[in-house]
Design a protein around this motif. Structure first.
Motif, mmCIF file in Angstrom:
data_model
loop_
_atom_site.group_PDB
_atom_site.id
_atom_site.type_symbol
_atom_site.label_atom_id
_atom_site.label_comp_id
_atom_site.label_asym_id
_atom_site.label_seq_id
_atom_site.Cartn_x
_atom_site.Cartn_y
_atom_site.Cartn_z
ATOM 1 N N GLN A 294 0.830 -1.207 0.000
ATOM 2 C CA GLN A 294 0.000 0.000 0.000
ATOM 3 C C GLN A 294 0.864 1.257 0.000
ATOM 4 N N ALA A 295 1.900 1.259 0.805
ATOM 5 C CA ALA A 295 2.781 2.431 0.871
ATOM 6 C C ALA A 295 3.482 2.665 -0.454
ATOM 7 N N ILE A 296 3.920 1.604 -1.092
ATOM 8 C CA ILE A 296 4.599 1.734 -2.384
ATOM 9 C C ILE A 296 3.691 2.419 -3.397
ATOM 10 N N ARG A 297 2.436 2.011 -3.431
ATOM 11 C CA ARG A 297 1.522 2.622 -4.416
ATOM 12 C C ARG A 297 1.345 4.118 -4.168
ATOM 13 N N HIS A 298 1.210 4.507 -2.923
ATOM 14 C CA HIS A 298 1.011 5.932 -2.635
ATOM 15 C C HIS A 298 2.305 6.738 -2.797
ATOM 16 N N LEU A 310 7.481 10.531 -20.765
ATOM 17 C CA LEU A 310 6.610 10.239 -21.907
ATOM 18 C C LEU A 310 6.052 11.489 -22.555
ATOM 19 N N SER A 311 6.494 12.651 -22.095
ATOM 20 C CA SER A 311 6.047 13.930 -22.668
ATOM 21 C C SER A 311 4.525 14.032 -22.708
ATOM 22 N N GLY A 312 3.877 13.477 -21.696
ATOM 23 C CA GLY A 312 2.422 13.552 -21.620
ATOM 24 C C GLY A 312 1.705 12.475 -22.406
ATOM 25 N N PHE A 313 2.457 11.581 -23.102
ATOM 26 C CA PHE A 313 1.831 10.519 -23.882
ATOM 27 C C PHE A 313 1.443 9.385 -22.945
ATOM 28 N N GLY A 314 0.318 9.484 -22.308
ATOM 29 C CA GLY A 314 -0.101 8.417 -21.418
ATOM 30 C C GLY A 314 -1.298 8.827 -20.589
ATOM 31 N N GLU A 315 -2.182 7.869 -20.366
ATOM 32 C CA GLU A 315 -3.373 8.074 -19.542
ATOM 33 C C GLU A 315 -3.203 7.286 -18.250
ATOM 34 N N LEU A 316 -3.327 7.958 -17.120
ATOM 35 C CA LEU A 316 -3.216 7.245 -15.856
ATOM 36 C C LEU A 316 -4.294 6.173 -15.773
ATOM 37 N N SER A 317 -3.905 5.002 -15.289
ATOM 38 C CA SER A 317 -4.813 3.863 -15.268
ATOM 39 C C SER A 317 -5.618 3.832 -13.981
ATOM 40 N N ARG A 318 -6.906 3.556 -14.106
ATOM 41 C CA ARG A 318 -7.745 3.389 -12.913
ATOM 42 C C ARG A 318 -7.524 2.009 -12.313
ATOM 43 N N ALA A 319 -7.717 0.982 -13.105
ATOM 44 C CA ALA A 319 -7.571 -0.381 -12.562
ATOM 45 C C ALA A 319 -7.166 -1.358 -13.662
ATOM 46 N N VAL A 326 -14.300 -1.416 -23.132
ATOM 47 C CA VAL A 326 -15.500 -2.169 -22.770
ATOM 48 C C VAL A 326 -15.538 -2.606 -21.313
ATOM 49 N N LEU A 327 -14.388 -2.798 -20.682
ATOM 50 C CA LEU A 327 -14.373 -3.292 -19.312
ATOM 51 C C LEU A 327 -14.059 -2.213 -18.286
ATOM 52 N N TYR A 328 -14.040 -0.950 -18.726
ATOM 53 C CA TYR A 328 -13.764 0.142 -17.797
ATOM 54 C C TYR A 328 -14.968 0.365 -16.880
ATOM 55 N N SER A 329 -14.683 0.553 -15.590
ATOM 56 C CA SER A 329 -15.742 0.836 -14.630
ATOM 57 C C SER A 329 -15.306 1.972 -13.726
ATOM 58 N N GLU A 330 -16.104 3.018 -13.672
ATOM 59 C CA GLU A 330 -15.789 4.157 -12.810
ATOM 60 C C GLU A 330 -16.081 3.858 -11.342
ATOM 61 N N HIS A 331 -16.658 2.690 -11.086
ATOM 62 C CA HIS A 331 -16.978 2.323 -9.708
ATOM 63 C C HIS A 331 -15.784 1.699 -8.969
ATOM 64 N N VAL A 332 -14.732 1.388 -9.716
ATOM 65 C CA VAL A 332 -13.536 0.848 -9.080
ATOM 66 C C VAL A 332 -12.731 2.008 -8.505
ATOM 67 N N SER A 333 -12.257 1.865 -7.279
ATOM 68 C CA SER A 333 -11.541 2.952 -6.620
ATOM 69 C C SER A 333 -10.197 3.223 -7.290
ATOM 70 N N THR A 334 -9.678 4.429 -7.102
ATOM 71 C CA THR A 334 -8.377 4.804 -7.629
ATOM 72 C C THR A 334 -7.359 4.885 -6.486
ATOM 73 N N VAL A 335 -6.098 4.938 -6.851
ATOM 74 C CA VAL A 335 -5.011 5.094 -5.883
ATOM 75 C C VAL A 335 -4.284 6.382 -6.224
ATOM 76 N N ASP A 336 -4.206 7.291 -5.271
ATOM 77 C CA ASP A 336 -3.610 8.599 -5.527
ATOM 78 C C ASP A 336 -2.201 8.689 -4.961
ATOM 79 N N TYR A 337 -1.411 9.541 -5.578
ATOM 80 C CA TYR A 337 -0.060 9.830 -5.091
ATOM 81 C C TYR A 337 -0.161 10.611 -3.788
ATOM 82 N N ASP A 338 0.380 10.065 -2.720
ATOM 83 C CA ASP A 338 0.303 10.701 -1.405
ATOM 84 C C ASP A 338 1.462 10.185 -0.552
ATOM 85 N N PRO A 339 2.665 10.765 -0.724
ATOM 86 C CA PRO A 339 3.829 10.254 0.012
ATOM 87 C C PRO A 339 3.687 10.380 1.524
ATOM 88 N N GLU A 340 2.937 11.389 1.994
ATOM 89 C CA GLU A 340 2.742 11.500 3.446
ATOM 90 C C GLU A 340 1.926 10.328 3.967
#
Length: 528
Positions: A294-298, A310-319, A326-340
């Motif tokens: 969990q800490a690594i992800r944050h 990547l000079s902006g060439f990339g979309e952050l992945s939800r899951a 077709v399999l994207y779901s906005e109901h799946v939680s995201t993980v945010d950058y939070d070093p604290e």
């Protein structure tokens, strides 16, 4: 059995596909013939036998030796290829393939129903084959109806069987004469396929060379020879392209694109069915601990890498899947950058920051093994290494050379690893990645000794089985979302971003096609 034809696509459709993809057949007679096409390849290939290949780097080179039974087009729709047409039973448990009768293997052997049966049986019989588990769970029998008709009966409903199995590289046939001599120990040795090019030579850590198949059923290629040079250092791709010593590169340093375009090279940017990820081995070492994962992800700033490398060439992945698929779901939680938050999680788990900036617990420093493939992944991993150091995680960084990364990664010789996976469609990719027993699964969860994780593995198996047997797309999306949420809840991987594939070609390379992250060279020619 009462059968309804869900997909009976005629040879006329194949002809239309050929005209759409490669230009008119008549036009090919007028293009320049001969020459050698040199392709700068981003990693050393350690396997050209598609029964054992699990990586797109290897497939992208080796696929020219073979043909699929069914081809997925640029829109991901099935098209006839070695199978001219097919029928699916009302209950979707029986697939009948009607094969072309004018195809031969490179060794002169006839392509027929027995050859298809033998190739599928090869995977059923060999535990080292990439799709062994999927095939043995799904396929009940493969029967030859007549010389050019084969019938596959399932023992378990698989709603995506047409896409994930029949169109998969695993069942691209090789000559039955070669099958008895093939094994995981012969993966770089030549064999006879049906494809537009034939095997000429393979030099470990150096190159892979193909020659044209004069007897190819769609007509001989225009180019005499294709050489894949293994060049893991991407800066060398730019140098060689500018010097004109290579004709194509499928992996580029993003910052070099403008320079290459200014020198007249063609740049192709295409969406890729795949995701870059930070994989974490949940069965061993420091990453067996949920708090550490969990800490690594944050602690990882994905956006910084996308912007700076990547000079902006990339979309952050939800899951693991991008928005709009077709399999994207906005109901799946995201993980945010939070070093604290990462620091607090480690504090609460007893990992104490030391004077040297490295956390430890009970006298053991927090230094997970960080194994990476060469090239772009290693460069991105170096940034992740620095980000993790800021929260007190000091990784033991390693770049696997000489084509050793894939086998080591699959065997779990890592705690952290920066890599990417993809597929021909989003259903096949996600299924392969999250299944605990898959050949290329991302976290080694089946080897965990944690009862809770073993229970999660069982739940994932149930979810994937339910999804594969669900025909309704909305229901399948909801089912996959449950699996994706388990990945988030237990930090089973960190999905990073979805980046397009970028390919550079010299202006004299014409007639090629490129889709699904794959370069097709049957109709390509060199016009200097």
């Amino acid at each position: 059995m009462n059968r309804s034809t869900l997909a009976r696509i005629t040879l006329a459709a194949l002809t239309a596909l050929a005209l759409t993809v490669s230009g008119t057949v008549a036009a090919q007679q007028d293009v320049p013939q001969g020459g050698t096409l040199t392709v700068a390849w981003p990693e050393a290939v350690n396997n050209i036998d598609l029964a054992y290949i699990a990586g797109w780097v290897a497939f992208g080179a080796a696929h020219h030796l073979t043909d699929p039974l069914i081809q997925l087009d640029a829109e991901g729709q099935p098209q006839p290829w070695l199978a001219e047409s097919w029928e699916v039973s009302d209950d979707a448990m029986v697939y009948t393939l009607f094969l072309r009768d004018d195809v031969t293997f490179h060794d002169g052997a006839r392509f027929d129903a027995e050859a298809v049966r033998a190739n599928i049986q090869r995977t059923l019989d060999d535990p080292d084959a990439m799709q062994h588990a999927r095939f043995t769970e799904t396929i009940g029998s493969v029967d030859v109806v007549d010389d050019f008709t084969v019938q596959i009966t399932l023992q378990e409903l698989d709603a995506s069987f047409l896409f994930d199995v029949l169109a998969h590289w695993q069942v691209r046939p090789i000559s039955p004469n070669d099958i008895p001599n093939r094994s995981a120990a012969t993966m770089t040795q030549g064999y006879a396929g049906t494809g537009p090019f034939k095997f000429e030579s393979f030099v470990a850590d150096d190159s892979f060379t193909l020659v044209k198949n004069e007897d190819y059923w769609r007509g001989a290629p225009n180019i005499d020879r294709v050489v894949f040079r293994f060049l893991p250092e991407l800066s060398v791709h730019t140098v060689e392209l500018l010097a004109g010593s290579v004709d194509v590169s499928t992996s580029l340093i993003i910052d070099d694109i403008a320079l290459l375009e200014s020198r007249g090279l063609e740049i192709i940017t295409a969406p890729a069915v795949g995701v870059n990820m930070l994989t974490m081995n949940v069965a061993r070492g420091f990453t067996a601990e949920l708090a550490v994962r969990q800490a690594i992800r944050h602690a990882v700033n994905r956006q910084e890498i996308v912007d700076s490398v990547l000079s902006g060439f990339g979309e952050l992945s939800r899951a693991g899947v991008p928005e709009g698929t077709v399999l994207y779901s906005e109901h799946v939680s995201t993980v945010d950058y939070d070093p604290e938050l990462a620091g607090r999680i480690l504090d609460e788990a007893g990992w104490v920051m030391g004077a040297d900036g490295v956390r430890s617990r009970d006298g053991v420093a927090l230094r997970p093994h960080f194994l990476n493939p060469p090239g772009g992944h290693a460069a991105n991993a170096e940034i992740v290494q620095e980000q993790l150091r800021l929260v007190g995680i000091d990784t033991r960084f390693e770049v696997a050379e000489g084509g050793t990364y894939g086998p080591r990664w699959r065997e779990g010789d890592y705690e952290l690893s920066m890599t990417a996976q993809g597929g021909t469609n989003w259903g096949s990719f996600i299924g392969g990645s999250v299944h605990p027993d898959d050949f290329w699964t991302v976290n080694q969860i089946r080897f965990s000794e944690d009862p809770e994780l073993l229970a999660v593995a069982d739940e994932l198996r149930e979810i994937i089985g339910e999804a594969r047997s669900t025909v309704d797309l909305d229901e399948r999306r909801e089912t996959w979302a449950r699996g994706q949420q388990l990945f988030q809840d237990y930090a089973l991987a960190y999905w990073l971003w979805h980046a397009p594939t970028v390919t550079a070609l010299q202006p004299w390379v014409q007639g090629y096609d490129f889709y699904n992250r794959t370069l097709f060279l049957h109709d390509a020619y060199i016009d200097r």
